[in-house]
Design a protein around this motif. Structure first.
Motif, short mmCIF file in Angstrom:
data_model
loop_
_atom_site.label_atom_id
_atom_site.label_comp_id
_atom_site.label_asym_id
_atom_site.label_seq_id
_atom_site.Cartn_x
_atom_site.Cartn_y
_atom_site.Cartn_z
N LYS A 47 90.18 72.24 -54.44
CA LYS A 47 90.28 72.52 -56.28
C LYS A 47 91.32 72.16 -56.84
CE LYS A 47 85.94 72.17 -57.84
NZ LYS A 47 84.39 72.75 -58.57
N ASN A 48 92.24 71.06 -57.38
CA ASN A 48 93.06 71.98 -58.44
C ASN A 48 93.06 72.87 -59.28
OD1 ASN A 48 95.22 70.90 -60.68
ND2 ASN A 48 95.83 69.56 -59.75
N VAL A 55 90.33 67.65 -55.36
CA VAL A 55 91.55 67.04 -54.04
C VAL A 55 90.53 66.63 -53.01
CG1 VAL A 55 93.09 68.09 -56.14
CG2 VAL A 55 92.90 69.26 -53.90
N PRO A 228 103.27 71.10 -52.90
CA PRO A 228 101.93 71.94 -53.11
C PRO A 228 101.64 72.99 -52.41
CG PRO A 228 101.56 69.49 -52.87
CD PRO A 228 103.02 69.58 -52.44
N MET A 249 99.30 75.00 -57.77
CA MET A 249 98.62 74.03 -57.58
C MET A 249 97.24 73.73 -57.74
SD MET A 249 101.31 71.92 -58.57
CE MET A 249 100.30 70.10 -57.19
N GLU A 250 97.03 74.11 -55.79
CA GLU A 250 95.08 73.70 -55.22
C GLU A 250 94.30 75.07 -54.71
OE1 GLU A 250 97.08 70.21 -54.42
OE2 GLU A 250 96.75 71.06 -52.52
#
Ligand code: C2E
Ligand code: CA
Ligand code: CA
Ligand code: CA
Length: 275
Positions: A47-48, A55, A228, A249-250
């Motif tokens: 996930k973000n 994502v 990222p 980010m993630e």
């Protein structure tokens, strides 16, 4: 004392023989398991961190052994690598993952682990191209995850393979970042699309100021290289909060979702009663 010593050694040998015998049995079973369709893929959500949007999903292989039940990949992947069976198994995994993802009603990315052993010959780009063709999956939706050890043995060769895969439109993530011997060097060898920070760092984050500093440093590297960073192993809300504050980010981990079969993913498959 001498006798006792000898019998100890004998016992120890017998034990080693037993371990070796079990391994041989498992290799034979592994070979058969591919034909018998005993492997399944579970998917874990990525996930973000800022928006909590999905994502993608990482494909994680499971072996449903007829007598022993679910066997962990940590047990059989090393054996598959040593015996060479990782080649047919890796093909099977690639095919299942792309087929599953192509059937998802939403175009989430699917991330597939690729063993360093699969990188030793030239067959990977051809396999990926063939499977994308067969399944009709948009190449942009496929990501392969490789570890830094992949780049150690023969960097020129590996970079060539990775570039050929990339040329198909597939992205490449560096897995388990921070655990290898030359992780920083490997970042300069190939322009990875994503860095997956190993879960060891997150596990230690509230106990160890060093672990926290390393997480921050990796996030800084990601920002400077414009790559990222995905943090692995997020198990608690406070870790999510920290990642959010640090600009990660993630994320992926049990807090956000446990690995589950494709048809059980709540965000992927339209419930049967609705179709
Ligand atoms: P990995 O690629 O680093 O995959 C992440 C592992 O962490 C998975 O274990 C996942 O279930 C586990 N995990 C996820 N969230 C958490 C969390 O919050 N806390 C903790 N403690 N663990 C979490 P799994 O599925 O047992 O896989 C283990 C390893 O086996 C993988 O590590 C990967 O190296 C290998 N593997 C799995 N599937 C494949 C495959 O299809 N091909 C290859 N070559 N290797 C695979
Ligand atoms: Ca992985
Ligand atoms: Ca990992
Ligand atoms: Ca790993």
């Amino acid at each position: 004392v001498k006798n006792l010593h000898n019998s100890d050694v004998g016992y120890y040998r017998a034990d080693l023989d037993e371990v070796a015998r079990q391994r041989r049995t498992m290799v034979v079973e592994l070979a058969r398991a591919i034909d018998d369709d005993q492997f399944e893929l579970y998917y874990q959500v990525q996930k973000n961190v800022q928006t909590r949007e999905i994502v993608g999903y990482e494909a994680l292989v499971r072996w449903r052994h007829p007598e022993r039940g679910m066997v962990s990949p940590m047990e059989f992947i090393p054996l598959a690598e040593h015996s060479g069976l990782i080649i047919p198994l890796g093909e099977h995994v690639m095919r299942m993952a792309c087929r599953d993802a192509a059937a998802w009603p939403r175009p989430y990315k699917v991330a597939v682990n690729v063993s360093p052993v699969q990188m030793l010959d030239d067959s990977l780009p051809r396999l990926v191209e063939q499977v994308l063709d067969e399944t009709g999956l948009d190449p942009k939706r496929l990501e392969i995850e490789v570890t830094e050890s992949t780049l150690v043995a023969d960097p020129d060769h590996t970079v060539r393979i990775l570039k050929a895969v990339r040329a198909l439109g597939v992205s490449v993530a560096m897995d388990d970042f921070g655990t290898g011997y030359s992780t920083l060097a490997s970042l300069s060898l190939f322009p990875f699309d994503r860095i997956k920070l190993d879960k060891a760092f997150l596990a230690e984050i509230d106990r160890s100021p060093q672990a926290k500093a390393i997480v921050q440093a990796v996030l800084t590297i990601g920002k400077s290289l414009n790559i990222p960073v995905l943090a692995e192993g997020v198990e608690r809300e406070d870790q999510m909060t920290m990642l959010h504050e640090e600009g990660c980010m993630e994320a992926q981990g049990y807090l956000l979702g446990r690995p589950a079969p494709s048809i059980d993913l709540p965000d992927v498959v339209v419930p049967l009663r609705l179709v």
